[in-house]
Design a protein around this motif. Structure first.
Motif, short mmCIF file in Angstrom:
data_model
loop_
_atom_site.label_atom_id
_atom_site.label_comp_id
_atom_site.label_asym_id
_atom_site.label_seq_id
_atom_site.Cartn_x
_atom_site.Cartn_y
_atom_site.Cartn_z
N GLU A 63 83.83 70.05 3.04
CA GLU A 63 82.77 70.58 3.88
C GLU A 63 83.01 71.98 4.03
OE1 GLU A 63 82.24 68.39 7.46
OE2 GLU A 63 81.07 69.91 8.45
N ARG A 64 84.48 72.43 4.52
CA ARG A 64 84.90 73.60 4.96
C ARG A 64 86.39 73.44 5.05
NH1 ARG A 64 85.51 72.44 10.66
NH2 ARG A 64 84.42 70.61 11.14
N ALA A 114 83.02 77.36 5.88
CA ALA A 114 82.00 76.49 5.18
C ALA A 114 81.27 77.43 4.16
CB ALA A 114 81.13 75.61 5.91
N LEU A 135 72.41 72.40 -5.34
CA LEU A 135 73.46 72.14 -4.10
C LEU A 135 72.94 71.21 -2.98
CD1 LEU A 135 75.97 73.21 -2.69
CD2 LEU A 135 74.67 74.82 -1.78
N THR A 160 74.59 70.22 0.48
CA THR A 160 75.78 70.70 1.29
C THR A 160 75.87 69.13 2.32
OG1 THR A 160 74.32 71.49 2.58
CG2 THR A 160 75.93 73.00 1.41
N PHE A 161 77.07 68.99 3.09
CA PHE A 161 77.14 68.05 3.98
C PHE A 161 76.87 66.73 3.60
CE2 PHE A 161 76.00 72.12 6.30
CZ PHE A 161 76.91 72.39 6.72
N ARG A 192 72.56 61.52 -0.23
CA ARG A 192 72.16 61.47 1.08
C ARG A 192 73.08 62.52 1.64
NH1 ARG A 192 71.92 55.78 4.16
NH2 ARG A 192 70.16 55.94 2.80
N ARG A 193 72.30 63.40 2.59
CA ARG A 193 73.30 64.45 3.36
C ARG A 193 73.05 64.32 4.78
NH1 ARG A 193 70.11 69.63 3.84
NH2 ARG A 193 72.00 70.76 3.98
N LEU A 194 74.00 64.73 5.38
CA LEU A 194 74.03 64.62 7.06
C LEU A 194 73.29 65.86 7.61
CD1 LEU A 194 75.41 62.78 9.15
CD2 LEU A 194 77.22 64.47 9.03
N VAL A 195 72.19 65.79 8.38
CA VAL A 195 71.66 66.78 8.79
C VAL A 195 71.42 66.67 10.38
CG1 VAL A 195 70.47 67.69 6.67
CG2 VAL A 195 69.33 66.21 8.42
N TYR A 219 69.72 61.95 8.42
CA TYR A 219 70.03 62.14 6.74
C TYR A 219 68.79 62.55 6.01
CZ TYR A 219 74.21 59.67 8.53
OH TYR A 219 75.39 59.24 9.28
N GLU A 220 69.04 63.44 5.27
CA GLU A 220 68.21 63.54 4.18
C GLU A 220 68.53 62.94 2.97
OE1 GLU A 220 66.56 67.97 5.56
OE2 GLU A 220 67.45 67.70 3.88
N VAL A 250 81.28 65.54 3.35
CA VAL A 250 81.59 65.31 4.70
C VAL A 250 82.57 64.06 4.80
CG1 VAL A 250 79.86 66.38 5.88
CG2 VAL A 250 79.66 64.20 5.36
N LYS A 251 83.35 63.83 5.70
CA LYS A 251 84.36 62.66 5.87
C LYS A 251 83.54 61.55 5.63
CE LYS A 251 86.87 61.18 9.88
NZ LYS A 251 87.77 61.77 11.03
N GLU A 252 82.47 61.20 6.11
CA GLU A 252 81.49 59.96 5.86
C GLU A 252 81.69 59.32 4.55
OE1 GLU A 252 77.72 59.57 7.31
OE2 GLU A 252 78.50 59.71 9.50
#
Lengths: 337, 275, 470
Positions: free
Chosen positions: B128-129, B136, B150, B152-153, B168-171, B175-176, B189-191
């Motif tokens: 993530e960063r 990031a 791309l 991200t997250f 799936r991305r964390l927003v 999620y998206e 991300v960590k998840e």
């Protein structure tokens, strides 16, 4: 002198309040530079009221790109449109919020524009004499602050931490110019497809957006005990935060994690319960305006940061506090009848 | 993931990583509120471990190879070897005096050029960063230089087939789900995963391996784009914020002091208009 | 047999140590001096008065006074002990050395430090680490315990495989005897056989033979690197058989070899949400190596790791940086806390058996555990056979039932099995008063008689830390 631009965030048919915070930041800069302040809004089915609201909140101009292809955020199409706008109007400064959108779109655009971008700024100012944008950001977990500038390339780009500034009050009498832009279909071509949004009910209020955060650490003891943290957060209209230990143990999900490997937050109130205050955690919350800490260990690091520290068992303190807040609210409510 | 078992795609996955100072055992200086950083060792950026784990799992499922790439001094070889000990197949170090002083733009440029040189890849997966710079920006920067779609997250990989990856991305607020054509770039991300520990076998493999060190000439880099010269940003000054605030402290010993403590919190919340 | 502390005696104590160094008639302030880290309340006892002297001379005067009035004196360090050794079971005076917390001398030429007993153990290492030196005594509680308490208990801990226990580093002591004499034993000499070895009579005497006022500690060169191995085995037998091989085949002495049975690590891993494949394992070893170069340690962990893989290990994980080291040590360190979620009432035992007998011991533990329906996770220092078998109260028992089972059935049975295997009842925590009633199981009558004779000779009025050890 080019204009100062801010990115208005339009998601799921709504304009995000962070857009007004950016305008209030931008106003200070545009006044110093004696130039126009403009907002860029990309999306689909953008309401007139939203555009008017941007003007009321300080925008002298609003650039609007309303297209079905921009209904949902995809970095490729958004970047293409932005670059077209930047190329045409050549603003001097362009700032966006350090949200998931801002933190994705801005670096993607900055690379193409071969210009500087500073992440997650907390202070923006103008350098005397040169008119360069001075961008101050915390680094190494907030342990140092660095001031950065982009002397030779334009626009000067920055993302700004949400809630690091309040929005201005709306002024309905302000006038502004609205520039609608249309672009050719080819500009929207992407190799990505938006499928759907899934709401996370546990994130009714996200930690980055929250004015109040109630965060629990290892001292909460076990997963079940987190119910009191959740309850207090709800009562205060805030979000639930968690230390890394708690997330590692699976008591809370990652979106709640505060700290060096989680989220950096600056709410108006941070209640740290059962959090000892490891360096990594402190890095994520030390800029909170007010901090209340509750911990059994009187030597816990967190007390160095707290405006109010309670040495005691959170499982005794919080239930009583919840009870008292409920009583207080009930009394207030009946007094107002 | 939801694919039929045994589908071999032979993914070529590149994972850019960064070596950062280790901070978990660092103490705070209570007077200045800053980290005591003396004698701090270097580790793989903790958030890059999730990218490494994600890449290795994809390889285990679909076949192929994972290549880690890092820009840094010779010492960063340790980080690359640690990633190999976890299960990555190859590593490349981008190291040259001319790279020193690069900001996120120039760093993205160097790493993207390194990845171009590797060539023929399907995915670039970044953390993530980094926990030191915390920008990031390099992950999206690399994607932009390589002109890749791309996500991200990214918190989950949902499927991978027909040259497409669904993630799936964390927003904010949820999620998206999006679908990207390959080749693509992800920041994770960590998840997304639980990183594995390096094994003895991995360590032995990493020890034997020669890690190529690439300079500007190996990656067709334009020298104008490197280091300080290639960086659009300049650091004006660095200073230490003062953060310590010694507030009031109340010790709960019994029923009475418990009530007093809760009174204090109530007063505070009311005075500052939180309730 | 003992006299109570009267206000007049308190006045005399105040005259010796000053008003601010005496706590009397203040329940809240004295409560902290009524117990150590043994969790059970039944082992606690309130003192009549707490004194905090600052010198050997003051302690000497206190002891003479106590002899005169026949008042018991219980010396106390940081109170981090695990045998009730610092609990004033007969009331009287608690003599806390907390004010005597100075590092008196750092002698780099002789590789020695001279300290007062109230120095926190880790503090010694903090001040000498820049000189490339360290003190190798390592009780697990280094951040809180006092070096005086370490000497009194002859504390062991996790590094004993390579570095031995506290006593190995004690070369001199200034001691106040129970009758108030000040003795100067040993010093900075590396060799000394002039007379009986009174230093090592005092080391491990659990505060019953004298109170230390100055301690001479030998230092070692500080190793520059360390590596940890976490090794998963299918069963305990396979794990334990490796231990001697590391030294015989491998010719390597690790810093520590920690052992965890499945009950221990599974609870801990679940508590920590650790995702290594621990469910497949029946036992784990955590081996730490230290040395001066990464290359040297690399060679060593390869030898040990390969040895383990060839002898039935499921997996060997290598941790050579802070992130991974912390992750694997967390499993070991969180066992007690993880079990507290099941039940806070636990009896942390400290038995020792010859290393080769660990698997047999574990079988016996399993049987006892089943017989009484009490979980007994076992973990500890496999490298020296010191296993912290920890009976945990099954929530189905009432407190009375639990204490009855523990003290009258389970522990006697456990200790009997340990002694039958050639082991003993305490390896590093000490006897104190927690295990005193079991001493006769572990020692022959003649031994106990010799100990009593020594005690009588030094403490004719039996006033120093009564009710402990013998």
């Amino acid at each position: 002198m080019g204009e100062v631009w801010t990115l208005a965030e339009f998601r799921h048919g709504e304009l995000s309040s962070v857009s007004y915070e950016l305008l209030n930041r931008g106003k200070n800069l545009s006044q110093k530079l004696d130039t126009a302040l403009a907002s860029v809004i990309l999306g689909y089915d953008i309401k007139k009221e939203d555009i008017d609201e941007l003007i009321a909140r300080g925008a002298d101009k609003v650039y609007v790109v309303d297209d079905k292809n921009l209904e949902n955020f995809l970095v490729e199409s958004y970047a293409n449109v932005l670059i077209a706008l930047l190329d045409e109007y050549k603003p001097d400064i362009f700032i966006a919020a350090a949200t998931t959108t801002g933190r994705t779109l801005m670096p993607y655009v900055a690379v193409r524009k071969k210009t500087g971008l500073t992440a997650d700024c907390t202070v923006l100012d103008i350098e005397e004499g040169t008119g360069n944008l001075l961008q101050t950001r915390p680094a190494i977990g907030g342990n140092i602050l660095a001031t950065i500038k982009t002397p030779n390339t334009r626009p000067q780009m920055a993302t700004v931490r949400p809630h690091s500034m309040k929005p201005a009050m709306p002024d309905k009498n302000r006038n502004g110019e609205v520039i609608y832009k249309k672009y050719d279909e080819s500009l929207f071509k992407t190799r990505s497809k938006y499928l759907r949004f899934i709401k996370d009910e546990s994130q009714q209020v996200t930690v980055q957006d929250a004015k109040v955060i109630v965060a629990g650490g290892k001292g909460v003891g076990k997963e079940e005990n987190f119910a009191i943290i959740d309850e207090l957060a709800e009562l205060l209209g805030g979000a639930v935060g968690a230390s890394r230990d708690v997330v590692d143990r699976g008591w809370k999900t990652y979106p709640h994690q505060i700290g060096l490997s989680g989220k950096t937050v600056s709410p108006a109130l941070y209640i740290a319960a059962g959090i000892s205050g490891a360096v990594q955690h402190i890095a994520g919350m030390q800029t909170s305006e007010n901090i209340i800490a509750i911990n059994k260990d009187s030597d816990a690091q967190i007390f160095h940061l707290a405006n109010l520290g309670i040495v005691g068992d959170l499982n005794e303190v919080l239930p009583l506090l919840i009870e008292r807040i409920k009583e207080y609210k009930a009394k207030e409510a009946s007094a107002n009848v | 993931m939801s694919e039929a078992k045994g589908m071999i795609i032979n993914m070529k996955i590149v994972v850019p990583i960064k070596q950062v100072p280790e901070t978990s055992n660092v103490k705070m200086n209570p007077e200045t509120g800053t980290m005591v950083r003396e004698g701090v060792e270097s580790i793989i950026n903790p958030l890059d471990l999730y990218a490494i784990e994600t890449a290795i799992r994809l390889k285990e499922k679909f076949g192929g190879q994972v290549i880690v790439i890092s820009m840094g001094p010779d010492k960063a070889l340790e980080a690359i070897k640690e990633a190999i000990a976890m299960g990555c197949d190859d590593g490349i170090l981008l190291s040259d005096r001319k790279f020193a002083g690069s900001d996120t733009w120039a760093t993205s440029y160097v790493i993207a050029n390194g990845i171009k040189q590797i060539g023929d890849f399907d995915l670039v997966i970044c953390g993530e960063r980094a926990t030191d710079g915390d920008t990031a920006q390099v992950g999206p920067g690399i994607a932009s230089f390589l002109d890749l779609p791309l996500s991200t997250f990214t918190s989950e990989i949902l499927s991978l087939n027909d040259g497409k990856i669904k993630v799936r991305r964390l927003v904010e607020g949820g999620y998206e789900e999006i679908e990207l054509e390959l080749p693509a770039a992800l920041t994770v991300v960590k998840e997304i995963s639980d990183p594995r520990l390096p094994t003895l076998r991995g360590k032995l493999k990493a020890k034997k391996m020669e890690i190529p060190v690439w300079g500007p000439q190996n990656i067709n880099a334009d020298e104008e784009n490197l280091g300080l010269k290639g960086s659009p940003t300049r650091v004006v000054k660095i200073f230490t914020p003062k953060v310590t605030r010694e507030g009031e402290k109340i010790i709960v010993k019994d029923e009475k002091t418990l009530n007093e403590a809760v009174d204090k919190i109530m007063d505070y919340l009311i005075k500052k208009e939180f309730i | 047999m003992y006299n109570k502390v009267t206000p007049e005696i308190v006045d005399e104590l105040i005259e010796i140590v000053g008003n601010k160094n005496v706590i009397y008639n203040n329940f809240d302030a004295m409560e902290a001096y009524s117990h150590d880290e043994v969790a059970e309340k039944s082992y606690a006892h309130m003192p009549d008065v707490v004194v905090k002297p600052s010198s050997a001379e003051e302690i000497s005067k206190i002891m003479k006074l106590a002899n005169k009035y026949k008042i018991p004196v219980t010396p106390r360090g940081a109170g981090s002990g695990l045998s009730g050794g610092a609990v004033p079971v007969e009331g009287g005076i608690v003599l806390s050395v907390e004010k005597m917390n100075k590092i008196l001398e750092i002698d780099k030429d002789n590789l020695m430090v001279v300290v007062e007993p109230g120095v926190v153990t880790n503090e010694i290492n903090n001040v000498i680490k820049d000189d490339g030196l360290f003190y190798a005594g390592y009780p697990m509680s280094v951040e809180t315990c006092y070096v005086g308490g370490n000497v009194a208990e002859n504390a062991g801990g996790g590094r004993a495989v390579k570095y031995g226990v506290t006593g190995r580093y004690i070369y001199g002591l200034e001691v106040v005897t129970p009758t108030g004499e000040i003795l100067h034993l040993g010093g900075k000499r590396m060799k000394d056989v002039t007379g009986y070895d009174l230093i090592h009579l005092m080391v491990g005497s659990e505060g019953t033979l004298g109170i230390f006022t100055k301690i001479y500690i030998k230092l070692m060169p500080l190793p520059q690197s360390k590596v940890d191995l976490l090794i998963l085995f299918k069963d305990i037998d396979t794990a334990i058989k490796i231990v001697p091989k590391i030294m015989t085949f491998g010719r390597i002495i690790p810093t520590s070899i920690e052992f965890m049975d499945d009950l221990s690590f599974k609870t801990s891993c679940k508590y920590l949400n650790e995702k290594i494949p621990f469910e497949e394992a029946g036992a784990m070893l955590l081996i730490e190596l230290d040395g001066n170069s990464k290359a040297e340690l690399e060679e060593q962990y390869e030898v040990i790791g390969n040895l383990c893989m060839e002898n039935g290990a499921i997996e060997v994980y290598i941790a050579d940086n802070a992130t991974t080291s912390e992750r694997i040590w967390k499993i070991r360190r969180n066992i007690a806390e993880a079990w507290k979620q099941y039940s806070p009432d636990q009896s942390l035992e400290d038995v020792v058996v010859p290393i080769s007998e660990i698997p047999k011991f574990m079988e016996k533990v399993r049987k006892i555990s089943e017989k009484y329906d009490v979980p007994i996770p076992c973990y500890g220092h496999a490298g020296d056979g010191n296993i912290h078998a920890t009976p945990v109260k099954n929530p189905k028992f009432t407190m009375e039932e639990w204490l009855d089972i523990l003290h009258h059935k389970l522990l006697p049975e456990l200790y009997k099995e340990v002694i039958n295997l050639g082991g003993t009842i305490s390896g590093e925590h000490g006897i104190g008063h927690k295990r005193r009633e079991f001493m006769s199981m572990a020692l022959e009558p003649a031994q106990i008689e010799v100990m009593k004779a020594i005690k009588r000779a030094l403490d004719p009025n039996y006033i120093l830390n009564p009710g402990k050890v013998i």
